[in-house]
Design a protein around this motif. Sequence first.
Motif, PDB file in Angstrom:
ATOM      1  N   MET A  56      -7.205  17.539   4.790  1.00 14.39           N
ATOM      2  CA  MET A  56      -6.460  18.843   3.613  1.00 14.39           C
ATOM      3  C   MET A  56      -7.874  18.422   2.184  1.00 14.39           C
ATOM      4  N   ASN A  57      -7.512  19.373   1.069  1.00 16.02           N
ATOM      5  CA  ASN A  57      -8.272  19.638   0.443  1.00 16.02           C
ATOM      6  C   ASN A  57      -7.390  18.998  -1.024  1.00 16.02           C
ATOM      7  N   ARG A  58      -8.151  18.920  -2.739  1.00 11.84           N
ATOM      8  CA  ARG A  58      -7.648  18.003  -3.291  1.00 11.84           C
ATOM      9  C   ARG A  58      -6.195  18.606  -3.635  1.00 11.84           C
ATOM     10  N   THR A  59      -6.825  20.093  -3.927  1.00 17.69           N
ATOM     11  CA  THR A  59      -5.460  20.965  -3.976  1.00 17.69           C
ATOM     12  C   THR A  59      -4.033  21.490  -3.256  1.00 17.69           C
ATOM     13  N   GLU A  60      -4.375  21.079  -1.617  1.00 16.61           N
ATOM     14  CA  GLU A  60      -3.219  20.890  -0.492  1.00 16.61           C
ATOM     15  C   GLU A  60      -2.569  19.956  -1.278  1.00 16.61           C
ATOM     16  N   ILE A  61      -3.690  18.245  -1.141  1.00 19.42           N
ATOM     17  CA  ILE A  61      -2.205  17.411  -1.370  1.00 19.42           C
ATOM     18  C   ILE A  61      -1.602  17.677  -1.953  1.00 19.42           C
ATOM     19  N   TRP A  81       5.101  22.280  -2.364  1.00 19.68           N
ATOM     20  CA  TRP A  81       5.557  23.122  -1.708  1.00 19.68           C
ATOM     21  C   TRP A  81       4.972  23.023   0.217  1.00 19.68           C
ATOM     22  N   LYS A  82       5.869  23.382   0.821  1.00 21.93           N
ATOM     23  CA  LYS A  82       5.148  23.696   2.209  1.00 21.93           C
ATOM     24  C   LYS A  82       4.002  24.560   2.573  1.00 21.93           C
ATOM     25  N   LEU A  83       3.543  24.488   3.318  1.00 19.36           N
ATOM     26  CA  LEU A  83       2.576  25.383   3.997  1.00 19.36           C
ATOM     27  C   LEU A  83       3.216  26.269   4.483  1.00 19.36           C
ATOM     28  N   ASN A  84       3.970  27.791   4.108  1.00 18.74           N
ATOM     29  CA  ASN A  84       4.536  28.047   5.033  1.00 18.74           C
ATOM     30  C   ASN A  84       3.600  29.431   6.267  1.00 18.74           C
ATOM     31  N   SER A  85       2.619  29.159   6.192  1.00 15.79           N
ATOM     32  CA  SER A  85       1.342  29.996   6.266  1.00 15.79           C
ATOM     33  C   SER A  85       0.357  30.285   6.900  1.00 15.79           C
ATOM     34  N   TRP A  86      -0.835  30.052   6.970  1.00 15.09           N
ATOM     35  CA  TRP A  86      -2.051  29.802   6.855  1.00 15.09           C
ATOM     36  C   TRP A  86      -2.749  29.982   5.106  1.00 15.09           C
ATOM     37  N   ASP A  87      -2.091  30.754   5.275  1.00 12.38           N
ATOM     38  CA  ASP A  87      -2.643  31.530   3.438  1.00 12.38           C
ATOM     39  C   ASP A  87      -1.474  31.421   2.222  1.00 12.38           C
ATOM     40  N   ARG A  88      -0.419  30.953   2.578  1.00 14.56           N
ATOM     41  CA  ARG A  88       0.516  30.971   1.233  1.00 14.56           C
ATOM     42  C   ARG A  88       1.399  29.762   1.775  1.00 14.56           C
ATOM     43  N   TRP A  89       1.561  29.374   0.449  1.00 15.81           N
ATOM     44  CA  TRP A  89       2.650  28.348  -0.244  1.00 15.81           C
ATOM     45  C   TRP A  89       4.276  28.890   0.128  1.00 15.81           C
ATOM     46  N   TYR A  90       4.899  27.792   0.388  1.00 13.69           N
ATOM     47  CA  TYR A  90       6.191  27.872   0.021  1.00 13.69           C
ATOM     48  C   TYR A  90       7.413  27.350  -1.081  1.00 13.69           C
ATOM     49  N   SER A 106      -4.690  31.718  -2.317  1.00 15.95           N
ATOM     50  CA  SER A 106      -6.575  31.828  -3.037  1.00 15.95           C
ATOM     51  C   SER A 106      -5.632  31.616  -3.863  1.00 15.95           C
ATOM     52  N   ASP A 107      -4.059  32.320  -4.431  1.00 10.83           N
ATOM     53  CA  ASP A 107      -3.545  32.472  -6.303  1.00 10.83           C
ATOM     54  C   ASP A 107      -3.602  30.752  -7.378  1.00 10.83           C
ATOM     55  N   PHE A 108      -3.584  30.115  -6.366  1.00  9.70           N
ATOM     56  CA  PHE A 108      -3.623  28.537  -7.442  1.00  9.70           C
ATOM     57  C   PHE A 108      -4.533  27.485  -7.006  1.00  9.70           C
ATOM     58  N   GLU A 109      -4.700  27.619  -8.005  1.00  8.10           N
ATOM     59  CA  GLU A 109      -6.371  27.192  -9.133  1.00  8.10           C
ATOM     60  C   GLU A 109      -6.177  26.146  -9.581  1.00  8.10           C
ATOM     61  N   PRO A 110      -5.800  24.847  -9.450  1.00  5.58           N
ATOM     62  CA  PRO A 110      -5.530  24.641 -11.105  1.00  5.58           C
ATOM     63  C   PRO A 110      -6.446  23.767 -11.578  1.00  5.58           C
TER      64      PRO A 110
END
Length: 101
Positions: free
Chosen positions: A1-6, A14-23, A34-38
């Motif tokens: 996991m990278n920092r943003t995922e953690i 948030w939960k990873l709904n699929s490889w490319d989006r959070w829920y 790709s739309d969440f870049e804190p």
Amino acid sequence: MNRTEIIARRILGWKLNSWDRWYDFEMDAFIPVSDFEPEHNLDHAMVIVERLKKLGFTYKTNGVSEVCFNDVCETGETLTEAITNAAFTIADNSSVPDEWL
């Protein structure tokens, strides 16, 4: 996991709904990964700040390169990096009790 995922998982819940989006259960919304870049977007970083405030953390800045949440302080080249670094320190050190998530 990278920092943003953690941060997304441990702080925002948030939960990873699929490889490319959070829920996001609270907002009942899907967020493309790709739309969440804190680290680069102040609005995204402030989502983290607001969540930590709800969890009882006090947010304080010292200029544009240092951020503290309670006694956890971190720096960055920008305010967004400092917020992300501090949030990662909290999440990675398991300073947020599981019952808050």
